[in-house]
Design an enzyme around this catalytic site. Structure first.
Site, PDB file in Angstrom:
ATOM      1  N   PHE A  11       0.829  -1.556   0.109  1.00  0.00           N
ATOM      2  CA  PHE A  11       0.005  -0.173  -0.146  1.00  0.00           C
ATOM      3  C   PHE A  11       0.874   1.295  -0.187  1.00  0.00           C
ATOM      4  CE2 PHE A  11      -2.538   2.635   3.247  1.00  0.00           C
ATOM      5  CZ  PHE A  11      -2.874   3.803   2.758  1.00  0.00           C
ATOM      6  N   ASP A  31      10.392  -6.853  -3.614  1.00  0.00           N
ATOM      7  CA  ASP A  31       8.771  -7.162  -2.678  1.00  0.00           C
ATOM      8  C   ASP A  31       9.033  -8.921  -3.016  1.00  0.00           C
ATOM      9  OD1 ASP A  31       5.705  -7.920  -2.136  1.00  0.00           O
ATOM     10  OD2 ASP A  31       5.853  -5.574  -1.798  1.00  0.00           O
ATOM     11  N   ASN A  32       8.861  -8.725  -2.033  1.00  0.00           N
ATOM     12  CA  ASN A  32       8.260 -10.688  -2.252  1.00  0.00           C
ATOM     13  C   ASN A  32       6.557 -11.450  -2.348  1.00  0.00           C
ATOM     14  OD1 ASN A  32       7.117 -10.814   0.542  1.00  0.00           O
ATOM     15  ND2 ASN A  32       8.315 -12.215   1.403  1.00  0.00           N
ATOM     16  N   THR A  35       1.833  -9.356   1.114  1.00  0.00           N
ATOM     17  CA  THR A  35       1.062  -8.505   1.756  1.00  0.00           C
ATOM     18  C   THR A  35       0.576  -8.085   0.534  1.00  0.00           C
ATOM     19  OG1 THR A  35       2.339  -7.181   3.369  1.00  0.00           O
ATOM     20  CG2 THR A  35       0.945  -8.837   4.061  1.00  0.00           C
ATOM     21  N   GLY A  36       1.037  -7.803  -0.259  1.00  0.00           N
ATOM     22  CA  GLY A  36       1.192  -6.758  -1.687  1.00  0.00           C
ATOM     23  C   GLY A  36       0.259  -6.932  -2.739  1.00  0.00           C
ATOM     24  N   GLY A 102      22.636  -3.240   5.655  1.00  0.00           N
ATOM     25  CA  GLY A 102      24.012  -3.695   4.978  1.00  0.00           C
ATOM     26  C   GLY A 102      24.492  -3.259   3.952  1.00  0.00           C
ATOM     27  N   TYR A 145       5.103  -7.557  15.585  1.00  0.00           N
ATOM     28  CA  TYR A 145       5.727  -6.611  14.915  1.00  0.00           C
ATOM     29  C   TYR A 145       6.376  -5.848  16.140  1.00  0.00           C
ATOM     30  CZ  TYR A 145       4.093  -2.499  11.589  1.00  0.00           C
ATOM     31  OH  TYR A 145       3.521  -1.979  11.177  1.00  0.00           O
ATOM     32  N   LYS A 149       9.912  -4.045  15.564  1.00  0.00           N
ATOM     33  CA  LYS A 149       9.606  -2.874  14.619  1.00  0.00           C
ATOM     34  C   LYS A 149      10.731  -1.740  15.842  1.00  0.00           C
ATOM     35  CE  LYS A 149       7.685  -2.048  11.013  1.00  0.00           C
ATOM     36  NZ  LYS A 149       7.756  -2.019   9.364  1.00  0.00           N
TER      37      LYS A 149
HETATM   38  P1  NAD Z   1       1.472  -3.424   3.098  1.00  0.00           P
HETATM   39  O1  NAD Z   1       1.402  -5.215   3.624  1.00  0.00           O
HETATM   40  O2  NAD Z   1       0.352  -2.808   1.916  1.00  0.00           O
HETATM   41  O3  NAD Z   1       3.012  -3.701   2.564  1.00  0.00           O
HETATM   42  C1  NAD Z   1       3.858  -4.489   2.739  1.00  0.00           C
HETATM   43  C2  NAD Z   1       4.961  -4.642   1.925  1.00  0.00           C
HETATM   44  O4  NAD Z   1       5.882  -5.664   2.142  1.00  0.00           O
HETATM   45  C3  NAD Z   1       3.981  -6.459   0.812  1.00  0.00           C
HETATM   46  O5  NAD Z   1       4.148  -5.407  -0.524  1.00  0.00           O
HETATM   47  C4  NAD Z   1       4.448  -6.443   1.409  1.00  0.00           C
HETATM   48  O6  NAD Z   1       4.388  -8.432   0.001  1.00  0.00           O
HETATM   49  C5  NAD Z   1       5.853  -6.337   1.124  1.00  0.00           C
HETATM   50  N1  NAD Z   1       7.166  -7.416   2.059  1.00  0.00           N
HETATM   51  C6  NAD Z   1       6.567  -8.021   2.893  1.00  0.00           C
HETATM   52  N2  NAD Z   1       7.861  -9.089   3.705  1.00  0.00           N
HETATM   53  C7  NAD Z   1       8.704  -9.115   2.468  1.00  0.00           C
HETATM   54  C8  NAD Z   1       9.903  -9.064   1.902  1.00  0.00           C
HETATM   55  N3  NAD Z   1      10.032 -10.373   3.698  1.00  0.00           N
HETATM   56  N4  NAD Z   1      10.177  -9.367   1.598  1.00  0.00           N
HETATM   57  C9  NAD Z   1       9.988  -8.424   0.976  1.00  0.00           C
HETATM   58  N5  NAD Z   1       8.909  -8.432   0.599  1.00  0.00           N
HETATM   59  C10 NAD Z   1       8.410  -8.320   1.955  1.00  0.00           C
HETATM   60  O7  NAD Z   1       1.355  -2.423   3.972  1.00  0.00           O
HETATM   61  P2  NAD Z   1       1.442  -0.973   3.973  1.00  0.00           P
HETATM   62  O8  NAD Z   1       0.292  -0.298   5.271  1.00  0.00           O
HETATM   63  O9  NAD Z   1       2.250  -0.657   3.067  1.00  0.00           O
HETATM   64  O10 NAD Z   1       3.055  -0.789   5.172  1.00  0.00           O
HETATM   65  C11 NAD Z   1       4.647  -0.382   4.403  1.00  0.00           C
HETATM   66  C12 NAD Z   1       5.297  -0.566   5.896  1.00  0.00           C
HETATM   67  O11 NAD Z   1       4.576   0.768   7.140  1.00  0.00           O
HETATM   68  C13 NAD Z   1       5.584  -1.511   6.600  1.00  0.00           C
HETATM   69  O12 NAD Z   1       6.867  -1.724   7.286  1.00  0.00           O
HETATM   70  C14 NAD Z   1       4.697  -0.657   8.267  1.00  0.00           C
HETATM   71  O13 NAD Z   1       5.547  -1.553   9.534  1.00  0.00           O
HETATM   72  C15 NAD Z   1       4.738   0.371   8.239  1.00  0.00           C
HETATM   73  N6  NAD Z   1       3.270   1.179   8.906  1.00  0.00           N
HETATM   74  C16 NAD Z   1       2.574   1.010   8.109  1.00  0.00           C
HETATM   75  C17 NAD Z   1       0.794   1.618   8.825  1.00  0.00           C
HETATM   76  C18 NAD Z   1      -0.092   1.234   7.965  1.00  0.00           C
HETATM   77  O14 NAD Z   1      -1.027   2.261   8.595  1.00  0.00           O
HETATM   78  N7  NAD Z   1      -0.266   1.283   6.794  1.00  0.00           N
HETATM   79  C19 NAD Z   1       1.133   2.355   9.745  1.00  0.00           C
HETATM   80  C20 NAD Z   1       2.162   1.880  10.563  1.00  0.00           C
HETATM   81  C21 NAD Z   1       3.663   1.420  10.121  1.00  0.00           C
END
Ligand code: NAD
Ligand code: UDP
Length: 316
Positions: A11, A31-32, A35-36, A102, A145, A149
């Site tokens: 997202f 990205d893997n 969840t995307g 890294g 989580y 973080k």
């Molecule tokens: P999301 O789930 O839509 O996006 C996360 C992405 O990371 C996905 O595309 C997923 O496939 C990818 N991913 C997960 N594990 C992976 C891995 N091991 N290797 C490669 N890709 C991987 O979530 P989001 O809402 O877009 O959140 C993105 C970031 O922002 C996250 O780090 C989250 O902790 C942080 N965040 C989001 C919010 C929010 O309100 N959306 C709030 C606080 C923090």
């Protein structure tokens, strides 16, 4: 500028890809797809400023050529996602952050960590300023989580202090907008889709818990300003306008003219009772504050979910 975005098909990551391409960056999204989804980035596939690498960043990351920025956004973010993938969440917050740092070290690149308001846990100070250390249960279900973080922030500061890496940490508060998944389990997409389908709206607990919702374009602008700054300590980015979850459910019914009724379900363990960012630091250091009013952000998000529900998420 050549910028790596881990989690770039998610997202927030996909909106960052769009924003930086627009600013003239060459963007490499890693990205893997845990969840995307490709739908989020399909419009930039074929753009010479964009490259997608399908890879799990909890494993060693290899990228050829020059890199100027590494933005580490990979991680499940919705509570239902990180409860479904607890080990992957811990690994991407720890090993994924280690490998991303890294890469930044090897390429002498700037590094930005996507952290979260969850580092404050169920806060005892309100609103939450950056110097609040938080109130987190390490062994509860959300610990996978929150602690990942918190570890990621510690690791980022260690690379900054020990290796002199030029790092940033953004603490993101609840963000919403187009490209959230219909079924990602978060309150806002859940309520919006339930209201659009005239289904019961599932409020957890009595709905008196609060959150403060920031529209995606405001968040992305704040992250960009942080990247351009010289601030190494964490900075909250969010919209301080706070509402109860029950109020959010009622607003959604009114907005969609829905026949849905509110039903009350069990409150998840350790669900924070209150959450509101103190954005004084972002205001003074970054000269940033949110601009998009909830009514406007909700309208844009609603248009997206209407489309998603009609097309079944198959817009390509
Ligand atoms: P999301 O789930 O839509 O996006 C996360 C992405 O990371 C996905 O595309 C997923 O496939 C990818 N991913 C997960 N594990 C992976 C891995 N091991 N290797 C490669 N890709 C991987 O979530 P989001 O809402 O877009 O959140 C993105 C970031 O922002 C996250 O780090 C989250 O902790 C942080 N965040 C989001 C919010 C929010 O309100 N959306 C709030 C606080 C923090
Ligand atoms: N919530 C709810 N109904 C839902 C989903 C979530 O009442 O269908 C509540 C959840 O318990 C929390 C708030 O809404 O109090 C925000 O939840 P979300 O999952 O969006 O994110 P969080 O801020 O907890 O990470």
């Amino acid at each position: 500028m050549r910028t790596i975005i881990t989690g770039g098909a998610g997202f927030i990551g996909s909106h960052l890809c769009d924003y930086l391409i627009e600013k003239g960056h060459e963007v490499v999204c890693i990205d893997n797809l845990l969840t995307g989804k490709m739908d989020n980035i399909v419009h930039v596939i074929g753009n010479c400023q964009f490259r997608f690498i399908k890879h799990n960043v909890s494993d060693y990351i290899y990228v050829d050529g020059q890199v100027d920025n590494v933005l580490h956004f990979a991680s499940p973010a919705s509570p239902s996602d990180y409860l479904e993938f607890p080990i992957q969440t811990l690994k991407v917050g720890s090993l994924g952050t280690l490998h991303s740092l890294g890469l930044a070290k090897a390429k002498r690149a700037r590094f930005l960590l996507a952290s979260t308001s969850e580092v404050y846990g169920d806060p005892q100070i309100h609103p939450q300023p950056e110097d609040y250390w938080g109130h987190v249960n390490p062994v509860g279900p959300r610990g996978v989580y929150d602690e990942a973080k918190r570890f990621a922030e510690a690791m980022t500061m260690a690379y900054h202090r020990f290796h002199g890496i030029d790092t940033r940490i953004v603490r993101i508060f609840n963000t919403y907008g187009p490209r959230m998944r219909v079924n990602d389990g978060r309150a806002l997409p859940n309520f919006m889709c339930q209201a659009l389908r005239n289904e019961d709206i599932t409020v957890f607990g009595d709905g008196s818990q609060t959150r403060s919702f920031c529209y995606i374009s405001d968040l992305v602008e704040g992250i960009y300003q942080l990247l351009l700054s010289h601030e190494h300590d964490p900075v909250n980015i969010g919209n301080p306008e706070e509402i109860t979850i029950r109020q959010l459910a009622q607003e959604m019914i009114a907005l969609t003219n829905s026949k849905s009724k509110i039903v009350f379900k069990q409150l998840p363990v350790d669900d924070p009772k209150i959450r509101q960012p103190d954005i004084s630091k972002a205001r003074t250091v970054l000269k940033w504050e949110p601009k998009v009013l909830r009514a406007e952000g909700m309208r844009k998000t609603l248009a997206y979910f209407r489309d998603e529900l009609i097309s079944g998420g198959k817009r390509v």
